[in-house]
Design a protein around this motif. Structure first.
Motif, PDB file in Angstrom:
ATOM      1  N   MET A 310      56.064 -50.700 -14.676  1.00 25.53           N
ATOM      2  CA  MET A 310      55.070 -50.300 -15.678  1.00 25.53           C
ATOM      3  C   MET A 310      54.186 -49.200 -15.109  1.00 25.53           C
ATOM      4  O   MET A 310      53.763 -49.251 -13.953  1.00 25.53           O
ATOM      5  CB  MET A 310      54.234 -51.517 -16.106  1.00 25.53           C
ATOM      6  CG  MET A 310      55.020 -52.517 -16.917  1.00 25.53           C
ATOM      7  SD  MET A 310      54.013 -53.881 -17.575  1.00 25.53           S
ATOM      8  CE  MET A 310      53.892 -54.918 -16.101  1.00 25.53           C
ATOM      9  N   THR A 311      53.911 -48.204 -15.944  1.00 25.08           N
ATOM     10  CA  THR A 311      53.116 -47.056 -15.517  1.00 25.08           C
ATOM     11  C   THR A 311      51.828 -46.968 -16.322  1.00 25.08           C
ATOM     12  O   THR A 311      51.675 -47.593 -17.367  1.00 25.08           O
ATOM     13  CB  THR A 311      53.904 -45.749 -15.679  1.00 25.08           C
ATOM     14  OG1 THR A 311      54.242 -45.577 -17.065  1.00 25.08           O
ATOM     15  CG2 THR A 311      55.168 -45.750 -14.838  1.00 25.08           C
ATOM     16  N   ASP A 312      50.914 -46.144 -15.806  1.00 23.23           N
ATOM     17  CA  ASP A 312      49.633 -45.883 -16.469  1.00 23.23           C
ATOM     18  C   ASP A 312      49.433 -44.387 -16.620  1.00 23.23           C
ATOM     19  O   ASP A 312      49.970 -43.582 -15.846  1.00 23.23           O
ATOM     20  CB  ASP A 312      48.473 -46.451 -15.642  1.00 23.23           C
ATOM     21  CG  ASP A 312      48.497 -47.967 -15.569  1.00 23.23           C
ATOM     22  OD1 ASP A 312      48.237 -48.605 -16.598  1.00 23.23           O
ATOM     23  OD2 ASP A 312      48.789 -48.505 -14.476  1.00 23.23           O
ATOM     24  N   GLY A 313      48.623 -44.017 -17.620  1.00 22.99           N
ATOM     25  CA  GLY A 313      48.200 -42.637 -17.776  1.00 22.99           C
ATOM     26  C   GLY A 313      49.353 -41.667 -17.878  1.00 22.99           C
ATOM     27  O   GLY A 313      50.381 -41.930 -18.516  1.00 22.99           O
ATOM     28  N   ALA A 314      49.212 -40.528 -17.195  1.00 24.13           N
ATOM     29  CA  ALA A 314      50.185 -39.452 -17.296  1.00 24.13           C
ATOM     30  C   ALA A 314      51.496 -39.753 -16.580  1.00 24.13           C
ATOM     31  O   ALA A 314      52.446 -38.963 -16.683  1.00 24.13           O
ATOM     32  CB  ALA A 314      49.586 -38.154 -16.746  1.00 24.13           C
ATOM     33  N   ALA A 315      51.563 -40.885 -15.863  1.00 29.24           N
ATOM     34  CA  ALA A 315      52.826 -41.261 -15.235  1.00 29.24           C
ATOM     35  C   ALA A 315      53.838 -41.752 -16.267  1.00 29.24           C
ATOM     36  O   ALA A 315      55.018 -41.919 -15.951  1.00 29.24           O
ATOM     37  CB  ALA A 315      52.593 -42.341 -14.198  1.00 29.24           C
ATOM     38  N   ALA A 316      53.400 -41.978 -17.499  1.00 23.51           N
ATOM     39  CA  ALA A 316      54.297 -42.417 -18.570  1.00 23.51           C
ATOM     40  C   ALA A 316      55.304 -41.320 -18.893  1.00 23.51           C
ATOM     41  O   ALA A 316      55.048 -40.131 -18.690  1.00 23.51           O
ATOM     42  CB  ALA A 316      53.485 -42.752 -19.818  1.00 23.51           C
TER      43      ALA A 316
END
Length: 323
Positions: A310-316
């Motif tokens: 699972m990623t957050d922010g701009a790492a999506a």
């Protein structure tokens, strides 16, 4: 998913909501069914951005970049489903929509609950375009009872045979049932008896890759940190299933990820669209709003789905242009 009836205000501005410049989490909502339509990713969720969870209507949202989301308006309201009060229950809620398309028409499948004091039901509505408006078929497609909770519909059309299958059920009894759809997509031709997948609770989703059929589903309680995504594989859309393990579970920041869908982008990238609780305060049961997130999916050489990070922010992920 069961027991979604949290003390939240209804979403009144669903068709007017805006969700601009988003990264993970993408938007507020739950139970997202994601579909690529042209070069846009569409999400059909329970609820959505712009207010609290909506129990009386469905909307849709689309994006060309997975950053800016366009509201697609109101699909159908509870008061447009004429049979909804036929069971005499004091209240009814809508959740867990899923869409399918065939023969130039769009079909919206949805759960009507709660399970008590009367059995839950699955309905279907028809439209000429994905954003609707959808017209109810006039009767429930499936009614629960006798240990079966009729929730979380998902329709998969097998490219090999052209047959469409309805997968539904879970929570109370944790029972999965599968039917072959009628040619009109609003009736059932026959039930297909299937074995119960290991670790199945609810939220079944089927996709096919290189001749292998992947049945994925949620396990655990929706508002607890054991909620997670598991999967089984088969050589046909109806099994027999081989359990392959858990691929998405809670981490230090995100809890209870699940009720997901898989999608392949025009550029060939595999994504999972799901909901999760963002760093909820205190122990389960969690309360508040669930959030929709999108992350990358990778396969091993032998076809196994690798654990999803699972990623957050701009790492999506973003939508890449097909070449």
């Amino acid at each position: 998913m069961k027991h979604r009836f949290l003390p939240l205000a209804l979403l009144c501005g669903l068709s007017l909501a805006t969700a601009a410049s988003a990264d993970n989490p993408q938007l507020q909502g739950a139970d997202p069914h994601a579909v690529m339509i042209g070069d846009e990713l569409w999400i059909f969720p329970t609820g959505g951005p712009g207010g609290s969870w909506a129990a009386d209507r469905f909307g849709a949202f689309s994006s060309r970049d997975l950053k800016t989301w366009k509201p697609r308006g109101e699909l159908i309201r509870r008061d447009q489903i004429k049979w909804i009060g036929d069971d005499g229950a004091p209240e009814h809620f809508l959740w867990a929509p899923g869409v399918a398309t065939k023969g130039g028409k769009w079909y919206l499948y949805f759960s009507v609950g709660p399970q008590n004091p009367t059995p839950s039901r699955i309905g279907v509505a028809v439209a000429d375009q994905p954003q609707g408006p959808y017209r109810d078929s006039g009767r429930p497609l499936v009614t629960g009872g006798k240990g079966f909770e009729a929730i979380d519909p998902h329709v998969f059309t097998d490219a090999r045979s052209g047959i469409s299958y309805l997968y539904a059920g879970g929570s109370s009894g944790a029972t999965l049932r599968v039917w072959e759809m009628g040619a009109d997509m609003i009736s059932l031709k026959r039930e297909v008896k299937v074995a119960q997948p290991r670790m199945f609770t609810e939220g079944a989703f089927m996709h096919e890759r290189r001749g292998t059929y992947y049945l994925s589903y949620s396990h655990g309680r929706f508002n607890a940190d054991d909620y997670s995504v598991h999967y089984s594989t088969a050589s046909s859309p109806t099994g027999p299933w081989r359990y392959r393990g858990r691929i998405l579970g809670s981490d230090a920041r995100h809890k209870g990820p699940g009720h997901h869908s898989f999608v392949k982008t025009p550029a060939g990238e595999d994504l999972i669209v799901y909901h999760r609780w963002e760093n909820p305060a205190g122990p389960p049961p969690f309360s508040g709003e669930r959030q929709v997130a999108i992350d990358r999916v990778s396969y091993a050489r032998d076809g196994r789905i690798l654990p999803i990070v699972m990623t957050d922010g701009a790492a999506a992920p973003t939508l890449k242009v097909a070449r």
